[in-house]
Structures are given as C-alpha cells and as structure tokens.
Design a protein around this motif. Structure first.
Motif, PDB file in Angstrom:
ATOM      1  N   LEU A   1      34.243  29.427  57.749  1.00 22.63           N
ATOM      2  CA  LEU A   1      34.251  30.885  57.733  1.00 22.63           C
ATOM      3  C   LEU A   1      35.639  31.437  58.045  1.00 22.63           C
ATOM      4  CD1 LEU A   1      30.842  31.544  59.523  1.00 22.63           C
ATOM      5  CD2 LEU A   1      31.362  31.907  57.112  1.00 22.63           C
ATOM      6  N   VAL A   2      36.340  30.805  58.984  1.00 20.84           N
ATOM      7  CA  VAL A   2      37.710  31.245  59.289  1.00 20.84           C
ATOM      8  C   VAL A   2      38.605  31.036  58.069  1.00 20.84           C
ATOM      9  CG1 VAL A   2      39.749  30.795  60.712  1.00 20.84           C
ATOM     10  CG2 VAL A   2      37.480  30.817  61.769  1.00 20.84           C
ATOM     11  N   ASP A   3      38.531  29.855  57.473  1.00 10.30           N
ATOM     12  CA  ASP A   3      39.384  29.556  56.316  1.00 10.30           C
ATOM     13  C   ASP A   3      39.079  30.482  55.143  1.00 10.30           C
ATOM     14  OD1 ASP A   3      40.507  27.564  57.804  1.00 10.30           O
ATOM     15  OD2 ASP A   3      39.449  25.909  56.818  1.00 10.30           O
ATOM     16  N   GLU A   4      37.811  30.839  54.999  1.00  3.85           N
ATOM     17  CA  GLU A   4      37.437  31.759  53.926  1.00  3.85           C
ATOM     18  C   GLU A   4      38.133  33.102  54.116  1.00  3.85           C
ATOM     19  OE1 GLU A   4      33.223  32.911  51.930  1.00  3.85           O
ATOM     20  OE2 GLU A   4      33.428  33.396  54.051  1.00  3.85           O
ATOM     21  N   GLN A   5      38.154  33.606  55.352  1.00  4.22           N
ATOM     22  CA  GLN A   5      38.814  34.882  55.621  1.00  4.22           C
ATOM     23  C   GLN A   5      40.325  34.763  55.455  1.00  4.22           C
ATOM     24  OE1 GLN A   5      37.423  37.825  56.132  1.00  4.22           O
ATOM     25  NE2 GLN A   5      35.349  37.000  56.034  1.00  4.22           N
ATOM     26  N   LEU A   6      40.897  33.646  55.897  1.00  4.37           N
ATOM     27  CA  LEU A   6      42.340  33.456  55.742  1.00  4.37           C
ATOM     28  C   LEU A   6      42.721  33.392  54.260  1.00  4.37           C
ATOM     29  CD1 LEU A   6      43.069  30.832  58.551  1.00  4.37           C
ATOM     30  CD2 LEU A   6      43.655  33.268  58.547  1.00  4.37           C
ATOM     31  N   ALA A   7      41.922  32.681  53.479  1.00  8.03           N
ATOM     32  CA  ALA A   7      42.200  32.601  52.042  1.00  8.03           C
ATOM     33  C   ALA A   7      42.094  33.973  51.394  1.00  8.03           C
ATOM     34  CB  ALA A   7      41.235  31.619  51.379  1.00  8.03           C
ATOM     35  N   GLY A   8      41.061  34.736  51.781  1.00  7.78           N
ATOM     36  CA  GLY A   8      40.912  36.080  51.234  1.00  7.78           C
ATOM     37  C   GLY A   8      42.098  36.961  51.587  1.00  7.78           C
ATOM     38  N   GLY A   9      42.567  36.852  52.828  1.00  8.61           N
ATOM     39  CA  GLY A   9      43.718  37.650  53.236  1.00  8.61           C
ATOM     40  C   GLY A   9      44.993  37.258  52.518  1.00  8.61           C
ATOM     41  N   ASN A  10      45.208  35.981  52.327  1.00  5.87           N
ATOM     42  CA  ASN A  10      46.427  35.514  51.655  1.00  5.87           C
ATOM     43  C   ASN A  10      46.449  35.895  50.181  1.00  5.87           C
ATOM     44  OD1 ASN A  10      48.185  34.135  53.552  1.00  5.87           O
ATOM     45  ND2 ASN A  10      46.483  32.720  53.866  1.00  5.87           N
TER      46      ASN A  10
END
Length: 316
Positions: free
Chosen positions: A194-203
C-alpha cells in the motif's frame, strides 16, 4: 425385461444408448440403477461409449460432469473430487463445477482442495470484482478452516490488487493489524504494498498537490502500520520535493507523524529523514533570549580581556 437384475438392466440400457445416444431417459435410468446397485464399471462403460460419440467439446464436458456426479452418487467422493478438479482446470469459469467440487471437498474435509480450485478460478479471471471476490473466499477459507493467517493475508492483498478502492485499502490495513502477531511478515508485505502504491502514484503525478497527497497518505500508512524506515523517508522526501515553503512542509510532516499512533521508531525516522534534516539545516535557528543580533560584537563594554603577549607570567 431385465429390471429384476440390475446388471442385466444396465447392459440392456447400454445397448439402447449405443443405437441412439440421444435417449436421455435411458441414460437417467441407467445412472439410477447403477448407483443403487453400485455397478460402477458397467456405468463407466456407458460413459465411455457416449464420450466417443459426444457432439464436440461441450458434449464431452457435459458427459464427464455427469460421470463425476455419478461418482458422488455412488459415495466415491475421492474419484468425484479428482474429476471435478480436472473439469475445473479445463473450464475455470464453470460455476456449477466449482460448487460441486466445494461440496465434495467439504464432505472429505479437504479445505486445501477448495483453495486449489479457487486458485484455478482466480488465475483465469481478469482483474476486477470477480477476482477480488474469489481471493476473499480463499482468504476466509485459509484463516477459518486451514488456520493459516499468512496465506489468508496473501489472498487479502491479492483481492485488493484485483479491485483497489480506498475502502478496501482500509480493510486490508485492518486485517494486517489484526493478524500481525500471528504473521508479521505477511502483514508487513500488505502494508508495504500500500505504501509503494501511493509512492508510485505520487511519482507519476505532474500536479504538485496530487503528488503531495499521495506522499502524505504513504507516510501515514508507513508510520501508523509499517516498520520500514526507508519507506518512511521516501514518503517524506516525496512530499518535500520542490516544496514552495520547505519550512511549512516540515511542519506538516511533524504534525502528521505526531498525530498518528504507530511505531515510535517510524515517527523518529520521519523527523530525522534526510529531507527534513536538509531543510532544517538551511533554516536559521531562532535567536535565544538575550542574544545579540545584527552583527553586534560578542564582547563586554570594556573590551575583550586579552593578556598582552609580553605580559610576565606568574611564578612557575
């Protein structure tokens, strides 16, 4: 004729079906007699005849399904389970096959067979609500009937990935929190996804506000539920990247991590992250009370007390 002798009756019915495979009433009667008299071999001979003459793959599939049901009627659940499993592998989208397999597997107390069947079904489904539903069935089965919280969490994560929504993300976090003591590695894997999903979305965002919203959500999850300081630091760095007011950005980070109830080490990782340290190092420290500013000399009115270089030293 022959109805007083079950074996002879089945043989007669076989002859009728050889002449005319469309005589469905003859097949029903043969199955009823053979199942009551446990005449499995003569009935299998009839199925073999009909399979050879079946009309295409649909006809053969239907006849094999009948054969599996005949196994079940005769009490041979193990053979029925094998047949239903083979049928499901061939056509994973057939709901009747999955239902029949589950019914037989429950009688045999074989939850792992149901789980394998659900794996076949989910592998064939496109991402979406149907696949998510199948994974949640598997998660429930793994937890309640197999006592495997790690496997259950893996399926909960796969269910979320199949149909991600904010509500499902909250559900996954709640499940990870409730099962963390029993399966910490699986809980961490769910949180990290879930954290990586948000980081990918932000990037991937061009819009600064959208990027920062993803970053703050990643930070909130990482601090409240996670145990990875590197993901915490990455979330802070993403939020503070090219921030219009870096000092205000740091204050937002500080407020968030102090509000969230999580691992204190993760809170410290956020407050001591490289991005925060870089910004605070550039910010001037607030003057302390009584400190002189504007270049005022740090000396007394009488001037500094300096010992002349030629002044005599006292006795050694």
């Amino acid at each position: 004729e022959g109805l007083g002798d079950p074996r002879r009756a089945v043989a007669l019915l076989r002859g009728l079906l050889r002449n005319d495979p469309s005589r469905h009433e003859a097949l029903h009667l043969a199955e009823a007699i053979a199942s009551r008299a446990r005449l499995e071999e003569p009935m299998h001979a009839i199925y073999a005849d009909l399979l050879d003459r079946a009309a295409g793959p649909h006809g053969r599939f239907a006849m094999r399904y009948r054969r599996a049901c005949f196994h079940e009627r005769c009490g041979d659940d193990a053979a029925a389970l094998r047949e239903f499993h083979a049928l499901l592998e061939e056509r994973p989208g057939t709901g009747a096959t999955l239902s029949a397999l589950e019914r037989v597997a429950r009688r045999l107390r074989r939850p792992e067979a149901i789980l394998r069947a659900l794996d076949i079904v989910t592998a064939a489904l496109p991402a979406g609500l149907a696949r998510a539903w199948a994974h949640r069935r598997a998660a429930q089965l793994a937890l309640e009937e197999m006592g495997d919280p790690s496997l259950s969490l893996q399926h909960e994560l796969l269910a979320y990935r199949a149909a991600p929504t904010p509500d499902q993300a909250e559900g996954l976090l709640a499940t990870a929190r409730s099962l963390r003591m029993q399966s910490p590695s699986a809980a961490d894997a769910a949180v990290e996804w879930l954290v990586d999903e948000q980081l990918a979305g932000g990037n991937q965002c061009w819009d600064d506000d959208a990027r920062r919203a993803h970053a703050l959500r990643a930070l909130e999850i990482a601090v409240a539920h996670g145990h990875d300081p590197f993901r915490v630091a990455a979330s802070v760095g993403l939020f503070l990247r090219q921030h219009d007011d870096p000092a205000e950005g740091v204050r937002v980070v500080e407020a968030l991590v102090r509000r969230v109830d999580g691992d204190p080490a993760m809170r410290d990782a956020a407050l001591q992250s490289p991005a925060v340290r870089a910004i605070t190092a550039r910010e001037p420290a607030p003057p302390t009370e009584g400190a002189q500013v504007d270049g005022a000399a740090d000396v007394s009115p009488a001037g500094p007390a300096v010992t002349p270089p030629d002044a005599p030293r006292g006795p050694a």
